[in-house]
Write an enzyme that holds these catalytic residues in place. Sequence first.
Site, PDB file in Angstrom:
ATOM      1  CG  ASP A   1      -0.150   0.038   2.533  1.00 25.02           C
ATOM      2  OD1 ASP A   1       0.885  -0.656   2.628  1.00 25.02           O
ATOM      3  OD2 ASP A   1      -0.571   0.744   3.455  1.00 25.02           O
ATOM      4  CD  GLU A   2      -0.860   4.705   3.026  1.00 28.63           C
ATOM      5  OE1 GLU A   2      -1.771   5.483   3.334  1.00 28.63           O
ATOM      6  OE2 GLU A   2      -0.067   4.204   3.860  1.00 28.63           O
TER       7      GLU A   2
END
Length: 548
Positions: A353-354
């Site tokens: 993620d991210e």
Amino acid sequence: MTQRRTFPRLRLLGSLLLVVAAGITGIGAAPGGAAPGGAAPGGAAATPGVRPLGDIVPVPASARPGGSPYTLTARTRIHVDDDSREARRVGAYLADLLRPSTGYALPVVDHDGGTGGIRLRLSGREAALGDEGYRLESGRRGVTITARTPAGLFHGVQTLRQQLPASVEEDTRQPGPWRVAGGTITDTPRYAYRGAMLDVSRHFFTVEQVKRYIDQMALYKINKLHLHLSDDQGWRIAIDSWPRLATYGGSTQVGGGPGGYYTKAQYKDIVAYAASRHLEVVPEIDMPGHTNAALASYAELNCDGIAPPLYTGTAVGFSSLCVAKDITYDFVDDVVREIAALTPGRYLHIGGDEAHSTSHEDYVTFMDRAQATVVKYGKTVIGWHQLVGANPAEGALAQYWGLDRTSDAEKARVAAAARNGTGLILSPADRLYLDMKYTKDTPLGLSWAGYVEVQRSYDWDPAAYLPGVPASAVAGVEAPLWTETIASSAHIDQMAFPRLLGAAELGWSPAATHDWETYRQRLGGQGPRLEALGVDFYRSPQVDWRTE
């Protein structure tokens, strides 16, 4: 309130409910509910001082009251089949739970073919109960819990525990009486994956603190402990081939402080303790982003060969492993190999993620290679839902953490992956993130996903949450607890309870039982039990908290 239990002894937690009868016959909870001492589930008259059958969390699939209650006495024994080591372990666990408050000896003995007492029975013929289901039959002469597997037997014991008065959770002798309502509960879970995540990277938590949380999860039939073991702020697991990951990368946390890490022996201890409570540990090493602790530990993992300083802030998205370097994949191989060898469970979470500092092309390249490494070492991939932007491996699970306001395009990508065979774990941040503030006045937590009160956390259907996702693609639910502001077990209590109980019910109970009004009545009766366990929970004004 102070915490009085020491959890290696497996106590903390208890069931809850004093509730009000919540009408639970067959498979569904009827709207509304009777006052304490009124009509029992299904319309039968309640026995004074006895919790109505099925008045527990998670609510069972079927609870059919009938007959006289069973009363534990000083003569009660726990019977197990003499050829079942697993049943004997569950019996010993139950006896250890009940002895301090009842004062009874509760010997665990071989079953002699008679009736009476508490019998724990494993039967391979009970195919309908599946891998985790159980049947509890209670009457004047005794209680029998039957299951096909040890996990099912253990879950049945949690139900028995919740049917007893809240004072059974105390660690000193209490007056009783100890009665279990008469009737039959037949119960199986809705989803096979029912998880809770603890972020030990932003703030480090000791082995004993993790065990405490395991005991809390076990009462509510949660069966997965997702440990977020690495992030920008700290690396929390020893890796022999890259020792500075732990000794240097684990030396701090959000806001500074000493941080910490688990030795391999300590991690194995956590895994074994979880297994004794029939929870599977899911380790997560987040990559290619959220990797500053690793980048600070080894300069060669950076594209420029320069190690950044350790990080104690809370911003995200700035770090990335160097996708173009061969040593990056040596690192991934070593880390995955060593963690897989320590973890008997089937899953290994690789984050994903991210990764804002990684180009899309590099992200796809990295995630494809990282997934292949996980598969190489015999594990099933889990990644945050950004994984669907790469090429999810066969059998992989994507953990969705989006919001109601997440773009339709992003939701559509997740739905398309689900239709193509990628399973989903649902963890919508504005429903199940336990670190979100309840209201603007909540002292702990964050609010980027909004405020998440108890009703909002509970009142949604995982099977219908994401448009275009077939219900069969939903593997289950998980309630993550990120720890930017969480630094103690007392903080965990405030933020996880009571919302963790709602997540547990979403994962276990049939969709037909899902009703906020009946749930809030059962939830309101849990206050005395949580208090007996030393859990300083959030007393939401949406719930009428009761006293025993």
